[in-house]
Design a protein around this motif. Sequence first.
Motif, PDB file in Angstrom:
ATOM      1  N   CYS A  34       0.799  -1.230   0.000  1.00  0.00           N
ATOM      2  CA  CYS A  34       0.000   0.000   0.000  1.00  0.00           C
ATOM      3  C   CYS A  34       0.833   1.282   0.000  1.00  0.00           C
ATOM      4  CB  CYS A  34      -0.944   0.046   1.203  1.00  0.00           C
ATOM      5  SG  CYS A  34      -1.590  -1.564   1.732  1.00  0.00           S
ATOM      6  N   CYS A  37       1.438   3.873  -2.976  1.00  0.00           N
ATOM      7  CA  CYS A  37       0.408   4.824  -3.404  1.00  0.00           C
ATOM      8  C   CYS A  37      -0.102   5.695  -2.267  1.00  0.00           C
ATOM      9  CB  CYS A  37      -0.772   4.094  -4.035  1.00  0.00           C
ATOM     10  SG  CYS A  37      -0.303   3.195  -5.528  1.00  0.00           S
ATOM     11  N   HIS A  38      -0.173   5.143  -1.050  1.00  0.00           N
ATOM     12  CA  HIS A  38      -0.753   5.926   0.059  1.00  0.00           C
ATOM     13  C   HIS A  38       0.324   6.550   0.941  1.00  0.00           C
ATOM     14  CE1 HIS A  38      -4.963   4.937  -0.704  1.00  0.00           C
ATOM     15  NE2 HIS A  38      -4.565   3.693  -0.990  1.00  0.00           N
ATOM     16  N   MET A  46       0.033   9.094  -4.601  1.00  0.00           N
ATOM     17  CA  MET A  46      -0.854   8.927  -5.758  1.00  0.00           C
ATOM     18  C   MET A  46      -2.280   8.578  -5.279  1.00  0.00           C
ATOM     19  SD  MET A  46      -2.019   5.956  -7.381  1.00  0.00           S
ATOM     20  CE  MET A  46      -3.004   5.734  -8.832  1.00  0.00           C
ATOM     21  N   PRO A  48      -5.130   8.639  -1.928  1.00  0.00           N
ATOM     22  CA  PRO A  48      -5.447   9.649  -0.902  1.00  0.00           C
ATOM     23  C   PRO A  48      -4.833   9.308   0.467  1.00  0.00           C
ATOM     24  CG  PRO A  48      -7.332   8.221  -1.278  1.00  0.00           C
ATOM     25  CD  PRO A  48      -6.293   7.816  -2.290  1.00  0.00           C
ATOM     26  N   LEU A  50      -4.856   8.279   4.244  1.00  0.00           N
ATOM     27  CA  LEU A  50      -5.758   7.399   5.001  1.00  0.00           C
ATOM     28  C   LEU A  50      -5.800   7.824   6.474  1.00  0.00           C
ATOM     29  CD1 LEU A  50      -4.628   3.967   3.450  1.00  0.00           C
ATOM     30  CD2 LEU A  50      -6.582   5.385   2.766  1.00  0.00           C
ATOM     31  N   TRP A  55     -13.224  10.321   4.298  1.00  0.00           N
ATOM     32  CA  TRP A  55     -13.408   9.050   3.608  1.00  0.00           C
ATOM     33  C   TRP A  55     -14.380   9.234   2.471  1.00  0.00           C
ATOM     34  CZ3 TRP A  55      -9.919   5.607   4.880  1.00  0.00           C
ATOM     35  CH2 TRP A  55      -9.340   5.669   6.147  1.00  0.00           C
ATOM     36  N   SER A  57     -15.357   6.865   0.436  1.00  0.00           N
ATOM     37  CA  SER A  57     -16.274   5.720   0.293  1.00  0.00           C
ATOM     38  C   SER A  57     -16.904   5.308   1.619  1.00  0.00           C
ATOM     39  CB  SER A  57     -15.533   4.532  -0.308  1.00  0.00           C
ATOM     40  OG  SER A  57     -14.818   4.928  -1.446  1.00  0.00           O
ATOM     41  N   ILE A  64     -14.385   0.710   4.715  1.00  0.00           N
ATOM     42  CA  ILE A  64     -12.936   0.756   4.489  1.00  0.00           C
ATOM     43  C   ILE A  64     -12.445  -0.627   4.057  1.00  0.00           C
ATOM     44  CG2 ILE A  64     -10.705   1.129   5.622  1.00  0.00           C
ATOM     45  CD1 ILE A  64     -12.139   3.318   7.294  1.00  0.00           C
ATOM     46  N   SER A  67     -13.349  -1.105   0.474  1.00  0.00           N
ATOM     47  CA  SER A  67     -12.435  -0.396  -0.442  1.00  0.00           C
ATOM     48  C   SER A  67     -11.201  -1.236  -0.709  1.00  0.00           C
ATOM     49  CB  SER A  67     -11.993   0.943   0.153  1.00  0.00           C
ATOM     50  OG  SER A  67     -13.071   1.832   0.242  1.00  0.00           O
ATOM     51  N   ILE A  68     -10.673  -1.861   0.346  1.00  0.00           N
ATOM     52  CA  ILE A  68      -9.452  -2.654   0.184  1.00  0.00           C
ATOM     53  C   ILE A  68      -9.758  -3.941  -0.593  1.00  0.00           C
ATOM     54  CG2 ILE A  68      -7.573  -3.835   1.404  1.00  0.00           C
ATOM     55  CD1 ILE A  68      -8.166  -1.887   3.793  1.00  0.00           C
ATOM     56  N   ALA A  75     -10.409   4.431 -10.616  1.00  0.00           N
ATOM     57  CA  ALA A  75      -9.682   5.529  -9.961  1.00  0.00           C
ATOM     58  C   ALA A  75      -8.252   5.138  -9.614  1.00  0.00           C
ATOM     59  CB  ALA A  75     -10.427   5.979  -8.710  1.00  0.00           C
ATOM     60  N   GLY A  76      -7.890   3.863  -9.818  1.00  0.00           N
ATOM     61  CA  GLY A  76      -6.506   3.464  -9.586  1.00  0.00           C
ATOM     62  C   GLY A  76      -6.252   2.695  -8.308  1.00  0.00           C
ATOM     63  N   LEU A  92      -5.566  -4.620   8.467  1.00  0.00           N
ATOM     64  CA  LEU A  92      -5.239  -3.348   7.817  1.00  0.00           C
ATOM     65  C   LEU A  92      -6.176  -2.229   8.282  1.00  0.00           C
ATOM     66  CD1 LEU A  92      -4.373  -4.564   4.214  1.00  0.00           C
ATOM     67  CD2 LEU A  92      -2.887  -3.129   5.637  1.00  0.00           C
TER      68      LEU A  92
HETATM   69  C1  HEC Z   1      -1.741   1.592  -7.225  1.00  0.00           C
HETATM   70  C2  HEC Z   1      -2.000   2.542  -6.184  1.00  0.00           C
HETATM   71  C3  HEC Z   1      -2.706   2.026  -4.928  1.00  0.00           C
HETATM   72  C4  HEC Z   1      -2.349   0.970  -4.143  1.00  0.00           C
HETATM   73  C5  HEC Z   1      -1.204  -0.008  -4.334  1.00  0.00           C
HETATM   74  C6  HEC Z   1      -3.286   0.976  -3.047  1.00  0.00           C
HETATM   75  N1  HEC Z   1      -4.172   1.991  -3.182  1.00  0.00           N
HETATM   76 FE1  HEC Z   1      -5.710   2.404  -1.932  1.00  0.00          FE
HETATM   77  N2  HEC Z   1      -6.381   3.827  -3.206  1.00  0.00           N
HETATM   78  C7  HEC Z   1      -5.695   4.249  -4.335  1.00  0.00           C
HETATM   79  C8  HEC Z   1      -6.468   5.303  -4.966  1.00  0.00           C
HETATM   80  C9  HEC Z   1      -6.083   6.041  -6.233  1.00  0.00           C
HETATM   81  C10 HEC Z   1      -7.621   5.460  -4.181  1.00  0.00           C
HETATM   82  C11 HEC Z   1      -8.773   6.439  -4.427  1.00  0.00           C
HETATM   83  C12 HEC Z   1      -9.905   5.704  -5.080  1.00  0.00           C
HETATM   84  C13 HEC Z   1     -11.081   6.624  -5.380  1.00  0.00           C
HETATM   85  O1  HEC Z   1     -10.841   7.806  -5.580  1.00  0.00           O
HETATM   86  O2  HEC Z   1     -12.179   6.100  -5.341  1.00  0.00           O
HETATM   87  C14 HEC Z   1      -7.518   4.524  -3.089  1.00  0.00           C
HETATM   88  C15 HEC Z   1      -8.476   4.391  -2.089  1.00  0.00           C
HETATM   89  C16 HEC Z   1      -8.299   3.629  -0.953  1.00  0.00           C
HETATM   90  C17 HEC Z   1      -9.204   3.616   0.148  1.00  0.00           C
HETATM   91  C18 HEC Z   1     -10.526   4.364   0.254  1.00  0.00           C
HETATM   92  C19 HEC Z   1     -10.264   5.761   0.764  1.00  0.00           C
HETATM   93  C20 HEC Z   1     -11.524   6.584   0.966  1.00  0.00           C
HETATM   94  O3  HEC Z   1     -11.381   7.813   1.077  1.00  0.00           O
HETATM   95  O4  HEC Z   1     -12.623   6.036   1.044  1.00  0.00           O
HETATM   96  C21 HEC Z   1      -8.663   2.803   1.096  1.00  0.00           C
HETATM   97  C22 HEC Z   1      -9.239   2.484   2.466  1.00  0.00           C
HETATM   98  C23 HEC Z   1      -7.435   2.304   0.548  1.00  0.00           C
HETATM   99  N3  HEC Z   1      -7.243   2.829  -0.683  1.00  0.00           N
HETATM  100  C24 HEC Z   1      -6.582   1.443   1.216  1.00  0.00           C
HETATM  101  C25 HEC Z   1      -5.519   0.795   0.608  1.00  0.00           C
HETATM  102  C26 HEC Z   1      -4.760  -0.252   1.229  1.00  0.00           C
HETATM  103  C27 HEC Z   1      -4.945  -0.751   2.651  1.00  0.00           C
HETATM  104  C28 HEC Z   1      -3.853  -0.660   0.309  1.00  0.00           C
HETATM  105  C29 HEC Z   1      -2.874  -1.781   0.438  1.00  0.00           C
HETATM  106  C30 HEC Z   1      -3.428  -3.084   0.734  1.00  0.00           C
HETATM  107  C31 HEC Z   1      -4.028   0.155  -0.862  1.00  0.00           C
HETATM  108  N4  HEC Z   1      -5.046   1.027  -0.645  1.00  0.00           N
HETATM  109  C32 HEC Z   1      -3.255   0.059  -1.985  1.00  0.00           C
HETATM  110  C33 HEC Z   1      -4.519   3.760  -4.797  1.00  0.00           C
HETATM  111  C34 HEC Z   1      -3.851   2.653  -4.332  1.00  0.00           C
END
Ligand code: HEC
Length: 481
Positions: A34, A37-38, A46, A48, A50, A55, A57, A64, A67-68, A75-76, A92
């Motif tokens: 994670c 990107c976070h 890249m 948002p 956390l 939030w 979503s 939460i 989302s995972i 959105a990526g 997590l």
């Molecule tokens: C490749 C990049 C990338 C990776 C790797 C990634 N994320 Fe994300 N994540 C994003 C993006 C971009 C968003 C925003 C999605 C949207 O705008 O809906 C996001 C959104 C989220 C959200 C929702 C946030 C909200 O405001 O509701 C959570 C929770 C989250 N990620 C947790 C994780 C966790 C935990 C991991 C690792 C297991 C992870 N992400 C790995 C890019 C990534």
Amino acid sequence: MYGLLVFATLASAQQPQQPRSSRRDVADVYASLCANCHGPRLEGGMGPSLVDDTWKSGADDERIARSIREGQLTAGMPAFSGALSSQDIRALVIYIREQGAKKRNEGTAFARPVADKVVNSERHAFKLETVAEGLETPWSVAFLPDGRMLVTEKAGRLRVVEKGRLLPKPIEGTPEVWSRNQGGLLDVAVHPDYARNGWIYLSYSAPGANGSAMTVLVRGKLREGRFVEQQTLFRARPEHYRTGGVHFGSRIVFDGKGHVFFSIGERGHKEDAQELSRPNGKVHRIHEDGSIPKDNPFAGREGAIASIWSYGNRNPQGLARHPVTGELWEAEHGPRGGDELNRIEPGHNYGWPVITYGMNYDGTPMTDRTAQEGMEQPVLHWTPSIAVSAIDFYTGSRFPQWKNDLLVGALAQQELRRLRIEDGKVVHQEVLFKDIGRVRDVVSGPDGAIYIAFNEPDRIARLVPASPVEPASGKTRDTKP
Ligand code: HEC
């Protein structure tokens, strides 16, 4: 048997295999999957942040987790349901909560009252006065009708504070305790009708065979500096003693109708909490003389310990009766996350270790189950843990705006919290102070002050009302329930 097998095969054919729990420290899981990107500190990149309390979503645990699990591909945000088990995802979520609280706490000026400095809190200004020093790990305080204060020291001494002075000599003749790790002399409680009967109740960890120990409840009377006429009210059978130095409970509460409640932690043997044949991981109810009430929930059940009042309790170090409703409230330490505040009902199962909001101390997942049929939900859980210890309802008159609020002490987070409760729900929490020592006990004193036993540094202090100061010097911050 055959039918079950077919069903199992079909089910696995239709549903993609759930990945096994990784058994890895959640911090490593985050760093490897994670952080790219976070951000390494969850503050965004890249993807948002956390830890900013916003939030997109949804803010609750399930959103939460979703989302995972499912991601947001356009959105990526990748979906992790193929790579991570639901237990890993639960861990997590706990990790995200921990980091969020850390970030919030860093940005908050909590009250850290020092001698004679007035703190303006939401509803009352107060001062913290030192009552007694020179104690070693004070665990519990209780008051005699003549104003004397009794204090237990974990190493096994019962002390007296008289007219503001700690008497140099401990009470003699108190039971020998197993003083190691979390064990020792624990709670002290004065019978509500003490003026007539003179009973003082003590709980402590007692040694058993082969290095084992278990919580014991006794009562006795004070005479010329000695603990006399001692009676054992609860002692587990020798085979129920447990090795290990953790989770003894224990608090003692009277209901004013002839019963005593007391708690025993699960002694680090978590599966015992679900076993009605074992005394640990339970809240118990007995008569004041140690006999078993006939209407106890498991009194007639084969193999069950008749004093059990509730079960599935991990390590309850807080127990208090609601001054209006008479309900029994309990606070118990969770593992890493999942400290609980419960309303205890007879015969009910509070879930540990089958359901919990926490994970293992080493950051590996424990379970993704936070709820299950037949098991009680906590009124409130603290995730991350505050290391919740003692609780007491405020029943005095010197802080009228706090009447019937629940005072909650915390060890690791070194806090005293005030919880407003309406219709059995916590509607507001305030951190009254933080970071001035581990709060081991909190008691609404007979004089309307609030008495606190602190560890590290060890002392007894009390909150007393004060005139508010301008401008606010000790701003406190709300914390969401
Ligand atoms: C490749 C990049 C990338 C990776 C790797 C990634 N994320 Fe994300 N994540 C994003 C993006 C971009 C968003 C925003 C999605 C949207 O705008 O809906 C996001 C959104 C989220 C959200 C929702 C946030 C909200 O405001 O509701 C959570 C929770 C989250 N990620 C947790 C994780 C966790 C935990 C991991 C690792 C297991 C992870 N992400 C790995 C890019 C990534």
